[in-house]
Write an enzyme that holds these catalytic residues in place. Structure first.
Site, mmCIF file in Angstrom:
data_model
loop_
_atom_site.group_PDB
_atom_site.id
_atom_site.type_symbol
_atom_site.label_atom_id
_atom_site.label_comp_id
_atom_site.label_asym_id
_atom_site.label_seq_id
_atom_site.Cartn_x
_atom_site.Cartn_y
_atom_site.Cartn_z
ATOM 1 N N LYS A 50 0.751 -1.197 0.132
ATOM 2 C CA LYS A 50 -0.395 0.131 -0.121
ATOM 3 C C LYS A 50 1.099 1.425 0.152
ATOM 4 O O LYS A 50 0.373 2.026 -0.701
ATOM 5 C CB LYS A 50 -1.058 0.045 0.827
ATOM 6 C CG LYS A 50 -2.224 -1.089 1.506
ATOM 7 C CD LYS A 50 -2.310 -1.280 2.641
ATOM 8 C CE LYS A 50 -3.868 -2.193 2.795
ATOM 9 N NZ LYS A 50 -4.406 -2.813 3.859
ATOM 10 N N GLN A 94 -3.754 -1.325 9.994
ATOM 11 C CA GLN A 94 -3.574 -2.743 9.714
ATOM 12 C C GLN A 94 -3.835 -3.827 10.446
ATOM 13 O O GLN A 94 -3.476 -3.630 12.176
ATOM 14 C CB GLN A 94 -2.119 -2.674 9.517
ATOM 15 C CG GLN A 94 -2.141 -4.497 7.920
ATOM 16 C CD GLN A 94 -2.994 -4.038 7.005
ATOM 17 O OE1 GLN A 94 -2.966 -2.812 6.636
ATOM 18 N NE2 GLN A 94 -3.391 -5.138 6.525
ATOM 19 N N ASP A 117 -10.046 3.550 5.285
ATOM 20 C CA ASP A 117 -10.282 2.083 5.497
ATOM 21 C C ASP A 117 -12.507 1.631 5.421
ATOM 22 O O ASP A 117 -12.272 0.612 4.890
ATOM 23 C CB ASP A 117 -9.638 1.263 6.918
ATOM 24 C CG ASP A 117 -8.687 -0.301 5.911
ATOM 25 O OD1 ASP A 117 -8.705 0.214 4.843
ATOM 26 O OD2 ASP A 117 -8.271 -0.416 7.234
#
Ligand code: NAP
Length: 280
Positions: A50, A94, A117
């Site tokens: 990412k 994460q 997210d």
């Protein structure tokens, strides 16, 4: 093989080109901050991928790699700092976090405007009520794949297998928004095979190798394979390879949905930056 492969790289490349053009028009550099706790190899690899794409597009990307023993309060404090930092547009924690950490309050602590997210309850609510907001990247990527290959959604029966907050539920909301008829299956669904057989579009998001077999698939179906399992060191999806003989369209694994997920994160970061900075 009869199925047309829906290639993640092709979709991702097109999106990256579009985002790079949008970036060139901005008079600021969006900033994305990753928080990773511990050294889980998959998390390290995901964040690296990412981060790499963010840098390629020109997003300022920072990785906070915290030790495994990081305390809940320390993580909450870091998120509060990043929320208050006006230069930060996106915050991504994460997952999965180490077991001693409770992810729910951590995700809820992120400013919903910076929640790239799309996991914050505010964004989840916006998604289900049809309002603009930040949408989870993997399900958003599924819609992007469908659109890229000009595959119709409206009126189609989508059977999604897996009901997580990460993939299955937001995918259901997004396909519903696009006027599909949606069935959401899970581990207690009775006669999964018969349900899947009715699907025009199958989304397999479980993490079980070969859960979807050729007999379960209607000819001409579109099959989107989200699941990832590691078998003998190799990454495999939820869809048996022989489904390619039956389906009309199929995402390969690897090389399908995962790649698009990462590109969608960049789109979310840009969206978050533009919307928050415009609202002052
Ligand atoms: P999860 O939270 O573990 O959810 C799995 C879902 O599958 C649950 O809803 C579960 O049902 C259901 N399930 C389990 N066994 C089943 C069975 N035999 N039949 C039908 N449904 C069954 O996982 P997740 O986070 O959603 O991720 C799903 C998979 O996608 C994983 O392999 C993950 O690695 C992968 N993934 C891929 C991407 C990508 O970009 N391609 C992104 C994220 C995740 P219950 O709710 O009843 O337990």
């Amino acid at each position: 093989m009869s199925a047309r492969l829906l290639k993640g790289k092709e979709v991702s490349d097109a999106l990256v080109t579009q985002l790079s053009q949008e970036m060139a028009k901005l008079n600021f550099q969006p900033k994305l901050v990753f928080i990773r706790v511990g050294d889980d190899p998959a998390s390290v690899a995901y964040v690296r991928g990412k981060n790499r794409l963010a840098e390629q597009i020109g997003i300022c990307s920072l990785v906070n790699a915290l030790p495994q023993e990081t305390k809940q309060a320390e993580l909450m404090e870091l998120i509060a700092e990043l929320n208050a930092d006006d230069s930060v547009d996106g915050i991504l924690v994460q997952l999965p976090l180490p077991e001693h950490l409770d992810s729910e309050p951590i995700l809820e602590a992120i400013d919903p405007r910076k929640d790239v997210d799309g996991f914050h309850p505010m964004n989840v609510g916006r998604l289900w009520t049809g309002q603009e907001g930040l949408v989870p990247c993997t399900p958003a990527g599924l819609i992007r794949i469908m659109d890229h290959y000009q595959l119709p959604i409206e009126g189609r029966h989508v059977v999604i297998i897996g009901r997580s907050n990460l993939v299955g539920k937001p995918a259901a909301a997004l396909f519903l928004r696009r006027h599909a008829t949606v069935s959401l299956a899970h581990s207690r669904t009775r006669n999964l095979a018969a349900l899947v057989k009715q699907a025009d579009i199958i989304v397999a998001a479980v993490g079980r190798q070969a859960l979807i077999t050729p007999e379960m698939v209607k000819p001409a179906a579109v099959v989107l394979d989200v699941g990832i399992s590691r078998v003998d060191g190799k990454l495999v999806g939820d869809v048996h390879p022989d489904v390619a003989e039956v389906a009309a369209h199929l995402t390969p694994m690897p090389g399908g949905t995962g790649r698009v997920t990462v590109a969608m994160l960049m789109q979310n970061t840009l969206q978050a930056a533009i919307v928050r900075r415009a609202s002052g």
